[in-house]
Design an enzyme around this catalytic site. Structure first.
Site, PDB file in Angstrom:
ATOM      1  N   MET A  14      -5.829  -7.745   4.251  1.00  0.00           N
ATOM      2  CA  MET A  14      -6.120  -8.593   3.088  1.00  0.00           C
ATOM      3  C   MET A  14      -4.859  -9.096   2.385  1.00  0.00           C
ATOM      4  O   MET A  14      -4.912  -9.466   1.217  1.00  0.00           O
ATOM      5  CB  MET A  14      -6.960  -7.800   2.074  1.00  0.00           C
ATOM      6  CG  MET A  14      -8.221  -7.180   2.652  1.00  0.00           C
ATOM      7  SD  MET A  14      -9.007  -6.095   1.431  1.00  0.00           S
ATOM      8  CE  MET A  14     -10.222  -5.253   2.449  1.00  0.00           C
ATOM      9  N   SER A  15      -3.721  -9.083   3.069  1.00  0.00           N
ATOM     10  CA  SER A  15      -2.473  -9.502   2.402  1.00  0.00           C
ATOM     11  C   SER A  15      -1.605 -10.277   3.376  1.00  0.00           C
ATOM     12  O   SER A  15      -2.091 -10.798   4.381  1.00  0.00           O
ATOM     13  CB  SER A  15      -1.716  -8.264   1.905  1.00  0.00           C
ATOM     14  OG  SER A  15      -1.207  -7.518   2.995  1.00  0.00           O
TER      15      SER A  15
ATOM     16  N   ALA B 161      -0.860  -2.362   5.368  1.00  0.00           N
ATOM     17  CA  ALA B 161      -1.760  -1.481   6.128  1.00  0.00           C
ATOM     18  C   ALA B 161      -2.901  -2.354   6.646  1.00  0.00           C
ATOM     19  O   ALA B 161      -3.310  -3.314   5.977  1.00  0.00           O
ATOM     20  CB  ALA B 161      -2.307  -0.386   5.228  1.00  0.00           C
TER      21      ALA B 161
ATOM     22  N   HIS C 174      -2.844  -9.200  -4.782  1.00  0.00           N
ATOM     23  CA  HIS C 174      -3.669  -9.702  -3.677  1.00  0.00           C
ATOM     24  C   HIS C 174      -4.598 -10.809  -4.171  1.00  0.00           C
ATOM     25  O   HIS C 174      -4.999 -10.821  -5.335  1.00  0.00           O
ATOM     26  CB  HIS C 174      -4.523  -8.566  -3.102  1.00  0.00           C
ATOM     27  CG  HIS C 174      -3.731  -7.414  -2.563  1.00  0.00           C
ATOM     28  ND1 HIS C 174      -3.187  -6.457  -3.377  1.00  0.00           N
ATOM     29  CD2 HIS C 174      -3.396  -7.084  -1.291  1.00  0.00           C
ATOM     30  CE1 HIS C 174      -2.544  -5.573  -2.626  1.00  0.00           C
ATOM     31  NE2 HIS C 174      -2.653  -5.930  -1.360  1.00  0.00           N
TER      32      HIS C 174
ATOM     33  N   HIS D 199     -10.918   3.361   1.085  1.00  0.00           N
ATOM     34  CA  HIS D 199      -9.541   3.120   0.629  1.00  0.00           C
ATOM     35  C   HIS D 199      -8.741   4.425   0.576  1.00  0.00           C
ATOM     36  O   HIS D 199      -7.546   4.426   0.875  1.00  0.00           O
ATOM     37  CB  HIS D 199      -9.549   2.413  -0.733  1.00  0.00           C
ATOM     38  CG  HIS D 199      -8.189   2.019  -1.214  1.00  0.00           C
ATOM     39  ND1 HIS D 199      -7.355   1.174  -0.507  1.00  0.00           N
ATOM     40  CD2 HIS D 199      -7.502   2.364  -2.334  1.00  0.00           C
ATOM     41  CE1 HIS D 199      -6.221   1.032  -1.168  1.00  0.00           C
ATOM     42  NE2 HIS D 199      -6.273   1.730  -2.286  1.00  0.00           N
TER      43      HIS D 199
ATOM     44  N   TYR E 253      -7.665 -11.078  -3.596  1.00  0.00           N
ATOM     45  CA  TYR E 253      -8.966 -10.524  -4.018  1.00  0.00           C
ATOM     46  C   TYR E 253      -8.953 -10.012  -5.455  1.00  0.00           C
ATOM     47  O   TYR E 253     -10.002  -9.742  -6.038  1.00  0.00           O
ATOM     48  CB  TYR E 253      -9.428  -9.400  -3.072  1.00  0.00           C
ATOM     49  CG  TYR E 253      -8.526  -8.195  -2.979  1.00  0.00           C
ATOM     50  CD1 TYR E 253      -8.394  -7.287  -4.028  1.00  0.00           C
ATOM     51  CD2 TYR E 253      -7.782  -7.959  -1.828  1.00  0.00           C
ATOM     52  CE1 TYR E 253      -7.561  -6.194  -3.940  1.00  0.00           C
ATOM     53  CE2 TYR E 253      -6.941  -6.861  -1.724  1.00  0.00           C
ATOM     54  CZ  TYR E 253      -6.841  -5.987  -2.780  1.00  0.00           C
ATOM     55  OH  TYR E 253      -6.005  -4.902  -2.698  1.00  0.00           O
ATOM     56  N   GLU E 254      -7.765  -9.881  -6.054  1.00  0.00           N
ATOM     57  CA  GLU E 254      -7.704  -9.440  -7.455  1.00  0.00           C
ATOM     58  C   GLU E 254      -8.070 -10.572  -8.413  1.00  0.00           C
ATOM     59  O   GLU E 254      -8.244 -10.337  -9.611  1.00  0.00           O
ATOM     60  CB  GLU E 254      -6.308  -8.906  -7.786  1.00  0.00           C
ATOM     61  CG  GLU E 254      -5.964  -7.619  -7.054  1.00  0.00           C
ATOM     62  CD  GLU E 254      -4.551  -7.162  -7.355  1.00  0.00           C
ATOM     63  OE1 GLU E 254      -4.326  -6.612  -8.449  1.00  0.00           O
ATOM     64  OE2 GLU E 254      -3.660  -7.377  -6.504  1.00  0.00           O
TER      65      GLU E 254
ATOM     66  N   ASN F 201      -6.682   2.549   9.817  1.00  0.00           N
ATOM     67  CA  ASN F 201      -8.054   2.921  10.228  1.00  0.00           C
ATOM     68  C   ASN F 201      -8.476   1.991  11.359  1.00  0.00           C
ATOM     69  O   ASN F 201      -7.889   0.926  11.551  1.00  0.00           O
ATOM     70  CB  ASN F 201      -9.018   2.746   9.042  1.00  0.00           C
ATOM     71  CG  ASN F 201      -8.995   1.322   8.491  1.00  0.00           C
ATOM     72  OD1 ASN F 201      -8.090   0.972   7.722  1.00  0.00           O
ATOM     73  ND2 ASN F 201      -9.932   0.506   8.897  1.00  0.00           N
TER      74      ASN F 201
ATOM     75  N   HIS G 249      -0.862   1.209  -5.165  1.00  0.00           N
ATOM     76  CA  HIS G 249       0.072   0.091  -5.072  1.00  0.00           C
ATOM     77  C   HIS G 249       0.988   0.132  -6.292  1.00  0.00           C
ATOM     78  O   HIS G 249       0.573  -0.249  -7.383  1.00  0.00           O
ATOM     79  CB  HIS G 249      -0.672  -1.248  -5.033  1.00  0.00           C
ATOM     80  CG  HIS G 249      -1.550  -1.420  -3.822  1.00  0.00           C
ATOM     81  ND1 HIS G 249      -2.057  -2.640  -3.446  1.00  0.00           N
ATOM     82  CD2 HIS G 249      -1.994  -0.542  -2.901  1.00  0.00           C
ATOM     83  CE1 HIS G 249      -2.791  -2.492  -2.347  1.00  0.00           C
ATOM     84  NE2 HIS G 249      -2.776  -1.223  -2.007  1.00  0.00           N
TER      85      HIS G 249
ATOM     86  N   SER H  13       0.776  -1.257   0.000  1.00  0.00           N
ATOM     87  CA  SER H  13       0.000   0.000   0.000  1.00  0.00           C
ATOM     88  C   SER H  13       0.798   1.293   0.000  1.00  0.00           C
ATOM     89  O   SER H  13       0.741   2.061   0.963  1.00  0.00           O
ATOM     90  CB  SER H  13      -0.932   0.020   1.217  1.00  0.00           C
ATOM     91  OG  SER H  13      -1.847  -1.017   1.121  1.00  0.00           O
TER      92      SER H  13
END
Ligand code: HPA
Length: 272
Positions: free
Chosen positions: A211-212, A113, A83, A247, A85-86, A235, A61, A30
């Site tokens: 998520m990573s 992050a 990632h 985001h 999710y991609e 956050n 990114h 990130s």
């Protein structure tokens, strides 16, 4: 995972990456690309020029692999990551640990992050990852076992090296940076979590959520790499914050914490 993917991808790297063993690899998540201040850059290649990897699609990114020198050490710097999710498959997600294994690197440092679950955490805090919970239930090692990727049933009792965590704490102390330590709950994304999910992860022992990192860490560990990871709380997680999670705020928090993260990473690379 398909070994041919990695063979083709590795063939796109300049020979210099493989000439001498790399001492450590760093994966910058990130927007952390600007945090590292190498003494020299020996070689660089854009992810867009690595077959199968392609330009990272997520805003903020970057996508570049560089071979750098820090205090006389050869360091492979992955600025940006793919990632799960991609939808690009595990190979693209695990390219850093697999390349590092091929470069003879014994160590890998991951950054990311996260959302803060532990109520003590505030945006901007740095957290050294002590362990993880894989809430996704699948991982890159599902499939035929290849001996170069470790045992069929790899031990995960110390994914994040005690020694490297200690060194991160020492570096933070020396640089006057406050860091905590915590458990990372890995979710698939791309959706942020619901408040009920965050309450569940908290009850399970999670301190931060992201998520990573976990796929790379567990795959690298299985291959025998010594692994460490540092998170920046961008956050408060869903339900802990009253505000919706966006985001753009994650990216803004990353920019604000760049100085602290940079000090910690550069200091760590001098000592490791
Ligand atoms: N949840 C999941 N991943 C994240 C978050 C979050 O709140 N913040 C940054 N990455």
């Amino acid at each position: 995972m398909d070994i041919e993917f990695f063979n083709k991808a590795a063939a796109a790297l300049p020979d210099s990456f493989f000439e001498k063993p790399v001492e450590i690899g760093v994966v910058l998540g990130s927007g952390w690309g600007a945090a590292l201040k190498p003494d020299r850059v020996l070689a660089r290649v854009s992810y867009a020029d690595i077959p199968g990897l392609g330009a990272t699609a997520v805003q903020g990114h970057a996508g570049e692999l560089s071979l750098c020198e820090f205090a006389g050490k050869r360091v492979a710097c992955f600025a940006g990551r793919r990632h799960w999710y991609e939808g690009v498959g595990w190979e693209a997600v695990c390219v850093a640990p697999e390349f590092l294994r091929r470069m003879g690197a014994p160590k890998m440092l991951l950054t990311n992050a996260v959302g803060g679950i532990n109520p003590m955490l505030r945006p901007g805090d740095l957290v050294i990852i002590s362990d993880h919970i894989n809430t996704v239930g699948i991982n890159p090692l599902i499939g035929p076992n290849r001996p170069e990727w470790g045992e069929r049933f790899p031990d995960m009792s110390e994914v994040y090296s005690r020694r490297m965590r200690q060194l991160l704490h020492e570096t933070a102390n020396a640089c006057g940076i406050e860091v905590g330590e915590g458990v990372y709950a890995f979710t698939s994304g791309p959706v942020f979590e619901t408040p009920a999910e965050i309450r569940a992860y908290r009850a399970m022992g999670g301190d931060v959520v992201g998520m990573s990192t976990v796929p790379e860490a567990l795959f690298g560990r299985a291959c025998g790499l010594e692994v460490a990871a540092v998170s920046m709380v961008s956050n408060l997680a869903a339900g802990i914050s009253r505000d919706p999670i966006r985001h753009v705020d994650v990216l803004q928090a990353t920019r604000s914490a760049m100085g602290q993260m940079g000090k910690l990473l550069n200091g760590f690379l001098e000592r490791v």
